[in-house]
Design an enzyme around this catalytic site. Structure first.
Site, PDB file in Angstrom:
ATOM      1  N   ASP A 143       5.828 -10.327  -3.265  1.00  0.00           N
ATOM      2  CA  ASP A 143       5.150 -10.435  -4.679  1.00  0.00           C
ATOM      3  C   ASP A 143       5.466  -9.146  -5.260  1.00  0.00           C
ATOM      4  O   ASP A 143       6.438  -8.425  -4.989  1.00  0.00           O
ATOM      5  CB  ASP A 143       3.519 -10.821  -4.371  1.00  0.00           C
ATOM      6  CG  ASP A 143       2.926 -11.216  -5.858  1.00  0.00           C
ATOM      7  OD1 ASP A 143       3.031 -12.022  -6.238  1.00  0.00           O
ATOM      8  OD2 ASP A 143       2.280 -10.254  -6.266  1.00  0.00           O
ATOM      9  N   LYS A 160      -3.126 -15.243   0.179  1.00  0.00           N
ATOM     10  CA  LYS A 160      -2.713 -13.887  -0.428  1.00  0.00           C
ATOM     11  C   LYS A 160      -2.901 -12.430   0.179  1.00  0.00           C
ATOM     12  O   LYS A 160      -4.090 -12.627   1.010  1.00  0.00           O
ATOM     13  CB  LYS A 160      -2.908 -13.575  -1.848  1.00  0.00           C
ATOM     14  CG  LYS A 160      -2.048 -12.968  -2.539  1.00  0.00           C
ATOM     15  CD  LYS A 160      -1.019 -13.798  -3.408  1.00  0.00           C
ATOM     16  CE  LYS A 160      -0.015 -13.041  -4.146  1.00  0.00           C
ATOM     17  NZ  LYS A 160       1.107 -13.961  -4.753  1.00  0.00           N
TER      18      LYS A 160
HETATM   19  P1  NDP Z   1       8.206  -7.205  -9.510  1.00  0.00           P
HETATM   20  O1  NDP Z   1       7.556  -6.217  -8.718  1.00  0.00           O
HETATM   21  O2  NDP Z   1       9.740  -7.675  -8.938  1.00  0.00           O
HETATM   22  O3  NDP Z   1       8.225  -6.882 -10.994  1.00  0.00           O
HETATM   23  C1  NDP Z   1       7.218  -6.649 -11.841  1.00  0.00           C
HETATM   24  C2  NDP Z   1       7.429  -6.523 -13.181  1.00  0.00           C
HETATM   25  O4  NDP Z   1       6.089  -6.338 -14.062  1.00  0.00           O
HETATM   26  C3  NDP Z   1       8.280  -4.988 -13.182  1.00  0.00           C
HETATM   27  O5  NDP Z   1       8.796  -5.071 -14.319  1.00  0.00           O
HETATM   28  C4  NDP Z   1       6.968  -4.220 -13.436  1.00  0.00           C
HETATM   29  O6  NDP Z   1       7.228  -2.961 -13.873  1.00  0.00           O
HETATM   30  C5  NDP Z   1       5.924  -4.955 -14.255  1.00  0.00           C
HETATM   31  N1  NDP Z   1       4.581  -4.747 -14.194  1.00  0.00           N
HETATM   32  C6  NDP Z   1       3.928  -4.495 -12.991  1.00  0.00           C
HETATM   33  N2  NDP Z   1       2.709  -4.254 -13.171  1.00  0.00           N
HETATM   34  C7  NDP Z   1       2.532  -4.166 -14.823  1.00  0.00           C
HETATM   35  C8  NDP Z   1       1.403  -3.789 -15.533  1.00  0.00           C
HETATM   36  N3  NDP Z   1       0.213  -3.381 -15.120  1.00  0.00           N
HETATM   37  N4  NDP Z   1       1.853  -3.795 -16.831  1.00  0.00           N
HETATM   38  C9  NDP Z   1       3.118  -4.048 -17.497  1.00  0.00           C
HETATM   39  N5  NDP Z   1       4.133  -4.260 -16.637  1.00  0.00           N
HETATM   40  C10 NDP Z   1       3.949  -4.410 -15.187  1.00  0.00           C
HETATM   41  O7  NDP Z   1       7.404  -8.554  -9.041  1.00  0.00           O
HETATM   42  P2  NDP Z   1       7.654  -9.863  -9.658  1.00  0.00           P
HETATM   43  O8  NDP Z   1       8.734 -10.354 -10.447  1.00  0.00           O
HETATM   44  O9  NDP Z   1       7.835 -10.724  -8.219  1.00  0.00           O
HETATM   45  O10 NDP Z   1       5.993 -10.575  -9.784  1.00  0.00           O
HETATM   46  C11 NDP Z   1       5.659 -10.595 -11.071  1.00  0.00           C
HETATM   47  C12 NDP Z   1       4.692 -11.671 -11.387  1.00  0.00           C
HETATM   48  O11 NDP Z   1       5.114 -12.958 -11.153  1.00  0.00           O
HETATM   49  C13 NDP Z   1       3.313 -11.146 -10.703  1.00  0.00           C
HETATM   50  O12 NDP Z   1       2.211 -11.603 -11.279  1.00  0.00           O
HETATM   51  C14 NDP Z   1       3.721 -12.133  -9.490  1.00  0.00           C
HETATM   52  O13 NDP Z   1       2.467 -12.384  -8.748  1.00  0.00           O
HETATM   53  C15 NDP Z   1       4.220 -13.330 -10.024  1.00  0.00           C
HETATM   54  N6  NDP Z   1       4.782 -14.191  -9.262  1.00  0.00           N
HETATM   55  C16 NDP Z   1       5.927 -13.786  -8.523  1.00  0.00           C
HETATM   56  C17 NDP Z   1       6.507 -14.731  -7.464  1.00  0.00           C
HETATM   57  C18 NDP Z   1       7.834 -14.291  -7.068  1.00  0.00           C
HETATM   58  O14 NDP Z   1       8.463 -15.176  -6.128  1.00  0.00           O
HETATM   59  N7  NDP Z   1       8.268 -12.947  -7.021  1.00  0.00           N
HETATM   60  C19 NDP Z   1       6.214 -15.776  -7.378  1.00  0.00           C
HETATM   61  C20 NDP Z   1       5.014 -16.554  -8.209  1.00  0.00           C
HETATM   62  C21 NDP Z   1       4.476 -15.539  -8.934  1.00  0.00           C
HETATM   63  P3  NDP Z   1       7.316  -1.495 -13.379  1.00  0.00           P
HETATM   64  O15 NDP Z   1       8.689  -1.592 -12.640  1.00  0.00           O
HETATM   65  O16 NDP Z   1       7.105  -0.544 -14.224  1.00  0.00           O
HETATM   66  O17 NDP Z   1       6.447  -1.662 -12.315  1.00  0.00           O
END
Ligand code: NDP
Length: 457
Positions: free
Chosen positions: A169, A129
């Site tokens: 991510d 990571k």
């Molecule tokens: P994105 O950046 O596309 O989206 C993240 C989302 O979570 C946004 O809506 C963001 O809001 C919100 N968010 C981020 N930080 C916080 C916080 N501290 N409190 C509340 N909301 C928050 O990321 P992903 O969708 O790619 O990833 C989301 C999760 O899934 C992570 O944990 C990631 O590690 C995990 N993941 C992702 C994969 C992938 O293929 N993308 C694969 C496996 C796991 P805002 O817009 O306000 O920042």
């Protein structure tokens, strides 16, 4: 206490002492190791080969300076990282996160989880990571590009298609992967699959953007089918509105479920009429094209409600899908969920549920799917992207989707095998499957056995 339990307790005491400033890393190691007492009892060879001590120490951690110039000419310095955790099952594989909260503890927790998640996919993938404390919010496109170029200039020294293959991510989507890949290709003077999540017209796999969210729903579907139930008509609460949340919502709607909420770091919206395909398209426009906030949903659908500064866990639902970030379900949230008597909670984000909250949910008889199993679809399709790149070919959407479904079903079945109350290494005494211990035991066993075969180093 049995030998295995004593070994686990001693190991954790030493580990906590060694990593006292790294709470997220401790949390993820405890979560895994606490499932392994019976396995380590039955397998003294794993204890004597120091498998736990070795697998909890990254093979290599790289930290570097990233200097970039903003549009106004000001100079900025961020910190870049790559934790190359384990190459036992293949080249290091895992995403890059750009977020101000990024530090070594968070990346070690994510890299550690990644090892066992990748193991569960059944593909030949190691775990890693990386990322940076860079905040992409409010940056211009040109600033994002310059940052990505500065970041990959340093990281390029350590990655490659058979060494380490980063992906996206939080904060790293297709735009960032494009900038990172373009500059890496220029530096390496080679076009190969050194990053995944590429555009489908320049080396990416069909279905990679959708894979984590879709895979999550395929896993949930498998959990429900295992109990003779289905998604049809189920109410679903989703947090987040990024990549994972968007495609989780899309697949839930396709399965005939009713999606009630989505959120961002400012708050959540609830639409009691259900977020349908057209409404979801509006969310994608707000978040992806306009880089806006979830509360703008109300500009289009004024009957919905918006709650600033809150998470959606008090909303009653059959299914909860945390898809935003780590530790977003705390004990009070879990208690609110329990009061609503849901069927299941399945993690889309990495480690979104605190250990106390997991315990409370499981104690209440709520099925709980841990991230390393339920969100493995993203890395699985990244693995398929690597395979297609090596073969210089592109599989159709249908082929990739079928592979994804098969992989998620297999992961489910491995969890069911090792998490059932009568299974060899599980301490589960309940009547339902313990997906946490099932995923931990199954993911760990494949890595541990490969470590034994490869010798001590
Ligand atoms: P994105 O950046 O596309 O989206 C993240 C989302 O979570 C946004 O809506 C963001 O809001 C919100 N968010 C981020 N930080 C916080 C916080 N501290 N409190 C509340 N909301 C928050 O990321 P992903 O969708 O790619 O990833 C989301 C999760 O899934 C992570 O944990 C990631 O590690 C995990 N993941 C992702 C994969 C992938 O293929 N993308 C694969 C496996 C796991 P805002 O817009 O306000 O920042």
């Amino acid at each position: 206490m049995s030998d295995g339990q004593t070994y686990v307790a001693d190991f954790l005491t030493n580990f906590r002492r060694k990593h006292e400033a790294e709470p997220e890393f401790i949390q993820s190691v405890e979560e895994l190791v606490n499932s392994l007492g019976q396995l380590l009892d039955a397998r003294p060879d794993l204890r004597s080969a120091g498998v736990l001590e070795r697998i909890t120490e990254p093979e290599r951690s790289i930290q570097f300076r990233v200097t970039w110039v903003a549009d106004d000419g000001s100079v900025h310095v961020n910190r870049g990282y790559r934790v190359q955790f384990s190459s036992v099952l293949g080249p290091y594989k895992g995403g890059l996160r750009f977020h101000p909260s990024v530090n070594l503890s968070i990346l070690q927790f994510l890299g550690f989880e990644q090892i066992f998640k990748n193991s569960l996919t059944g593909l030949w993938l190691g775990g890693g990571k990386g990322g940076s404390d860079f905040d992409p919010k409010d940056k211009s496109d040109a600033e994002i590009m310059r940052f990505c170029q500065a970041f990959i200039t340093e990281l390029a020294n350590y990655i490659g298609p058979d060494t380490d293959i980063p992906a996206g991510d939080i904060g790293v989507g297709s735009r960032e992967i494009g900038y990172l890949f373009g500059w890496y290709k220029k530096l390496a003077n080679e076009f190969h699959g050194s990053l995944t999540g590429k555009g489908t017209d320049w080396g990416g796999s069909n279905l990679r953007p959708e894979a984590t969210g879709y895979g999550l729903l395929y896993f949930v579907d498998a959990m429900l089918r295992h109990r003779g139930d289905s998604m049809t008509g189920k109410s679903v609460v989703i947090s987040g509105s990024g990549n994972v949340a968007q495609y989780a919502a899309q697949k839930a709607i396709e399965f005939g479920a009713k999606v009630l909420t989505m959120s961002d770091s400012n708050g959540y919206i609830i639409d009691n009429a259900g977020i349908d395909t057209a409404k979801l398209a509006t969310i994608l426009r707000i978040k992806n094209n306009d880089r806006g906030r979830i509360k703008q949903y109300l500009d289009f659908y004024p009957d919905a409600e918006y709650y600033e500064g809150s998470r959606p866990w008090k909303v009653a639902a059959d299914i909860y899908l945390p898809c935003a970030t780590q530790n977003e379900i705390e004990i009070a949230d879990a208690q609110a969920m329990v009061a609503n008597k849901p069927l299941l909670v399945a993690e889309g984000a990495n480690m979104p549920t605190t250990p106390e909250a997991v315990t409370a949910l499981q104690a209440a008889g709520i099925l709980f799917a841990p991230a390393k199993a339920s969100n493995a679809g993203g890395v699985a399709v990244s693995g398929l992207e690597m395979a297609q790149n090596s073969m210089r070919t592109a599989w159709t959407l249908e082929v990739v989707d079928d592979r994804l479904k098969e992989i998620m079903q297999n992961i489910h079945d491995k969890c069911a095998k090792h998490g059932a109350s009568n299974s060899k290494y599980s301490s589960n005494t309940g009547s339902d499957i313990d997906y946490v211990s099932g995923a931990n035991i199954s993911g760990f066993l494949r890595v541990a056995d490969a470590m034994l075969s490869q010798g001590i180093f």
